[in-house]
Design a protein around this motif. Structure first.
Motif, PDB file in Angstrom:
ATOM      1  N   VAL A 135       0.718  -1.076   0.018  1.00 57.88           N
ATOM      2  CA  VAL A 135      -0.129  -0.024   0.238  1.00 57.88           C
ATOM      3  C   VAL A 135       0.626   1.284   0.047  1.00 57.88           C
ATOM      4  O   VAL A 135       0.751   2.136  -0.671  1.00 57.88           O
ATOM      5  N   ALA A 181       2.440   1.922  -3.543  1.00 59.02           N
ATOM      6  CA  ALA A 181       1.178   2.511  -4.259  1.00 59.02           C
ATOM      7  C   ALA A 181       1.025   4.060  -4.014  1.00 59.02           C
ATOM      8  O   ALA A 181       0.959   5.119  -4.739  1.00 59.02           O
ATOM      9  N   ALA A 237       3.865   6.290  -5.347  1.00 58.13           N
ATOM     10  CA  ALA A 237       3.546   6.494  -6.935  1.00 58.13           C
ATOM     11  C   ALA A 237       2.582   7.493  -7.086  1.00 58.13           C
ATOM     12  O   ALA A 237       2.508   8.558  -7.678  1.00 58.13           O
ATOM     13  N   GLY A 238       1.352   7.352  -6.347  1.00 57.90           N
ATOM     14  CA  GLY A 238       0.294   8.437  -6.110  1.00 57.90           C
ATOM     15  C   GLY A 238       0.806  10.009  -5.830  1.00 57.90           C
ATOM     16  O   GLY A 238       0.402  10.634  -6.673  1.00 57.90           O
ATOM     17  N   LEU A 239       1.764  10.075  -4.890  1.00 62.29           N
ATOM     18  CA  LEU A 239       2.006  11.313  -4.555  1.00 62.29           C
ATOM     19  C   LEU A 239       3.171  11.973  -5.329  1.00 62.29           C
ATOM     20  O   LEU A 239       3.113  13.031  -5.765  1.00 62.29           O
ATOM     21  N   GLY A 277       5.672   6.603 -10.076  1.00 59.77           N
ATOM     22  CA  GLY A 277       4.644   7.782 -10.233  1.00 59.77           C
ATOM     23  C   GLY A 277       4.949   8.887 -10.999  1.00 59.77           C
ATOM     24  O   GLY A 277       4.133   9.609 -11.679  1.00 59.77           O
ATOM     25  N   ALA A 337       3.460   1.373 -14.951  1.00 65.11           N
ATOM     26  CA  ALA A 337       2.183   1.225 -14.138  1.00 65.11           C
ATOM     27  C   ALA A 337       2.063  -0.335 -14.002  1.00 65.11           C
ATOM     28  O   ALA A 337       1.575  -0.761 -13.030  1.00 65.11           O
ATOM     29  N   LEU A 366       4.698  -1.227 -11.308  1.00 64.16           N
ATOM     30  CA  LEU A 366       4.052  -0.875  -9.737  1.00 64.16           C
ATOM     31  C   LEU A 366       2.897  -1.979  -9.703  1.00 64.16           C
ATOM     32  O   LEU A 366       2.864  -2.297  -8.392  1.00 64.16           O
ATOM     33  N   SER A 367       1.998  -2.148 -10.606  1.00 68.34           N
ATOM     34  CA  SER A 367       1.024  -3.056  -9.929  1.00 68.34           C
ATOM     35  C   SER A 367       1.676  -4.527  -9.528  1.00 68.34           C
ATOM     36  O   SER A 367       1.218  -5.148  -8.611  1.00 68.34           O
ATOM     37  N   VAL A 386       3.098  -4.018  -5.917  1.00 69.68           N
ATOM     38  CA  VAL A 386       2.045  -4.212  -5.138  1.00 69.68           C
ATOM     39  C   VAL A 386       1.390  -5.518  -4.969  1.00 69.68           C
ATOM     40  O   VAL A 386       1.273  -6.069  -3.811  1.00 69.68           O
TER      41      VAL A 386
END
Lengths: 339, 342
Positions: free
Chosen positions: A269, A272, A275-277, A292, A313, A316-317, A320
């Protein structure tokens, strides 16, 4: 062994599910675990001594290890994580291009489709997407691992104290954790990072950890409170063990399993979240490489050239996924009741 | 769980026209419970706003300077404006001015004299729509799939549902957002010529929210599916279910009436806590789909150092979190009459 009174008699107190009299330190605790495992409905029966050297009772960990090795889910996760770790440690093994060297990008080659020269194609700056994706692994893992370590240490220790001591320390810590829990984590992290101005691996870690420790705290506190009333703790107390000894030798080993399960899942988590930030522009900053950030860079031309966005992407997936699979497998092995 | 057993039964069924003494007592107990819960929420609200206020206070840059841009201002005017916004006061005094306004329903004004509530209202509506649509999808798909899997435990369909949830949990919003935008929003439209899922903005009414809400709900759907599966499977093993089956009740009725209602409690708890999480985590989805929600507004306000807007947004989200949890606690009594409040 500062307290011989506990280790000797505790072997007999625990009841005889295999193992001899020469108990290692803290023997009371693993026994209680076996008793619990054996009782749980639908759970696999305890295997007391298989896998452990003869003459020693099997610990929860050797039991769990046996359980894990037979699970395809765990094997798949472990292989995946092995590759990811290798990629983070020595990215040179996977690509001959050094993406931190600006000369490796040629603007004339921008947005090329995947080819023999560039397996994943090139991005808007003409940089090799494969090389950047591979080199991006390190920052993601650093954030994930360090945030997990900090939340487990801080949340776990505070939860242990709150659950064991009760009373005022518990009330205070619980209220404080509620306040942090009520703050929405993405928005909160965004704010904290705005204070630092420049995002690095360490500021991102700090922003995530500040808002995530209450979860570890709550789980540890609940597990400690549940363990506190168990017979082996009462027995240890009756035999005169000190508070600190009971806390670290008897309660902690039993309470820590649920924290480990959550920590493994949270690792994914946090990756992820980083990457979002970074995607939002407040996380890791260029010229550092982050998945990200790559997604954010590829976004304006996404509809013409999808590969510079889709490859990071996908990595990243997969990362996770690997950690969440590991968390699932570890949970099944450590605590059949949670299944 | 904060609800405790209590000897006085809670009123059930259609409301009586004349209240019996027991019912009156009941109503008072419930009222007292709600008031106590709201009072308990005050320290959380105070702590969270204080924390956010402190972070915003620490943001680099000066709000008045950023307000006038590069222009050099008369020092007297700067002094007057700073005094007007209490900017020369110590941190805790500034916070006091702010929070006493909040308790009177005033979220303050921006440095351009626009009421914060006015700025936030429209944005909040967008995020609330997004959050509620996501919550609805989560409830329908999550409970449905979990139900389906629980009734086929150990079979191929069950394993498939579990594998699907594992994937859904693992793929971050960032990835599902872009992939679905490309596949459903763009490629599908290019293929069929009809725009089924708008990919940007909110100009298409409720349809604009479909794709973003699904993306936002993704992880939660997977968690809820797993929770439903476990909870229902657990309930199906209970004694009263065996009794119901033994007395010849049809399976549909056993599952639908007896098992589902009892299995619902953990699901309602999860859903209630999730509304706040969904709305607070919507900023990435809002960015991908260009939705003018509070996440976007917060982002902008942080960079313009509009402290009152930033704190106002977070305060509202904390309120949503607290209220949603209160509603969940009150729903417990509806789902399980054995739960009483004290």
């Amino acid at each position: 062994m500062s307290d011989p009174a506990v280790s000797g008699p505790a072997v007999r107190v625990g009841g005889g599910d295999g193992g001899s009299g020469t108990a290692p330190r803290g023997a009371a605790a693993p026994r209680a675990r076996h008793a619990r495992r054996a009782k749980s409905p639908g759970g696999s029966p305890a295997r007391p001594s298989r896998g452990a050297p003869a003459g020693r009772p099997a610990s929860l960990w050797s039991d769990a290890w046996h359980e894990l090795r037979r699970r395809p889910l765990f094997v798949a996760a472990a292989v995946l994580i092995g590759v990811i770790l290798l990629m983070a440690a020595v990215p040179q093994l996977f690509t001959s291009v050094d993406p931190y060297d600006a000369a490796s990008c040629r603007l004339g080659d921008a947005r090329q489709a995947p080819s023999a020269a560039h397996w994943f194609g090139t991005d808007n700056q003409g940089c090799d997407t494969l090389a950047r994706t591979v080199y991006g692994t390190r920052n993601s893992l650093l954030v994930g691992l360090s945030t997990t370590a900090v939340t487990v240490l801080v949340g776990g220790l505070l939860g242990l104290v709150a659950g064991f001591r009760g009373g005022l320390p518990d009330a205070l810590l619980s209220r404080v954790s509620e306040v942090f829990f009520a703050i929405p984590s993405v928005l909160g992290a965004l704010l904290i990072l705005a204070v630092f101005r420049t995002g690095t691996v360490w500021t991102v870690m700090l922003a995530l950890a500040v808002l995530a420790w209450p979860m570890t705290f709550r789980i540890m506190r609940a597990a400690v409170i549940a363990a506190r009333g168990q017979d082996y703790v009462v027995a240890a107390r009756a035999l005169g063990a000190s508070g600190r000894r009971i806390m670290f030798r008897h309660i902690l080993p039993n309470a820590v399993t649920s924290v480990i399960v959550v920590a493994t899942v949270n690792l994914g988590v946090f990756i992820a979240a980083e990457a979002g930030l970074s995607f939002l522009g407040v996380g890791i900053q260029s010229p550092e490489i982050s998945w990200g950030l790559m997604i954010a860079d590829a976004r304006p031309r996404f509809l013409e050239a999808a590969s510079p966005l889709l490859f990071p992407a996908a990595f990243l997936s997969l990362t996770v996924l690997a950690f969440i699979m590991l968390g699932d497998a570890v949970r099944d092995a450590l605590d059949p009741k949670l299944r | 769980m904060t609800a405790r057993p209590h000897q006085v039964p809670l009123r059930r069924g259609p409301p009586a026209i004349r209240e019996t003494p027991a019912e009156l007592y009941e109503r008072l107990v419930l009222g007292r419970y709600i008031i106590r819960r709201l009072l308990q929420a005050i320290p959380v609200l105070l702590g969270a706003t204080l924390l956010i206020y402190a972070v915003v206070f620490a943001l680099p840059g000066d709000p008045i300077a950023s307000m006038y841009g590069e222009k050099r201002m008369d020092p007297d005017i700067i002094r007057i404006v700073r005094e007007q916004y209490h900017l020369n006061d110590p941190f805790i005094v500034q916070y006091w001015h702010y929070i006493s306004g909040v308790f009177q329903g005033d979220l303050g004004t921006t440095f351009a004299k626009v009421p914060v509530s006015e700025i936030i209202a429209g944005k909040f509506q967008v995020t609330l729509n997004l959050g509620l649509t996501a919550l609805l999808m989560e409830a329908v798909i999550g409970v449905g799939l979990g139900f389906y899997a629980a009734l086929r435990r150990g079979r191929a369909q069950d394993t498939m549902v579990l594998a699907a949830t594992l994937l859904l949990i693992s793929i971050p919003t960032l990835v599902t957002g872009f992939v679905l935008q490309l596949l459903l929003g763009v490629r599908l439209r290019q293929g069929t010529g009809i725009e089924i899922f708008p990919i940007s903005g909110v100009s298409d009414g409720w349809r604009s929210y479909l794709l973003p809400a699904f993306v936002l709900a993704g992880t939660s759907i997977a968690y809820l599916t797993r929770l439903t599966r476990t909870s229902l499977a657990e309930t199906l093993r209970a004694d009263y279910i065996r009794t119901a089956v033994a007395k010849g009740m049809p399976r549909r009725r056993v599952v639908g009436r007896h098992a589902l209602r009892n299995a619902l409690i953990p699901l309602v708890t999860y859903l209630g806590a999730d509304l706040g999480t969904l709305m607070g985590g919507a900023v990435i989805t809002e960015t991908i789909f260009n939705l003018p929600g509070i996440g976007q507004e917060l982002f902008r306000s942080v960079y313009e150092r509009q402290q009152p807007v930033v704190v106002g947004i977070v305060t509202l989200l904390v309120l949503v979190y607290i209220l949603a949890n209160l509603i969940v606690d009150l729903l417990y009594a509806v789902l399980d009459p054995r739960i009483r409040y004290e």
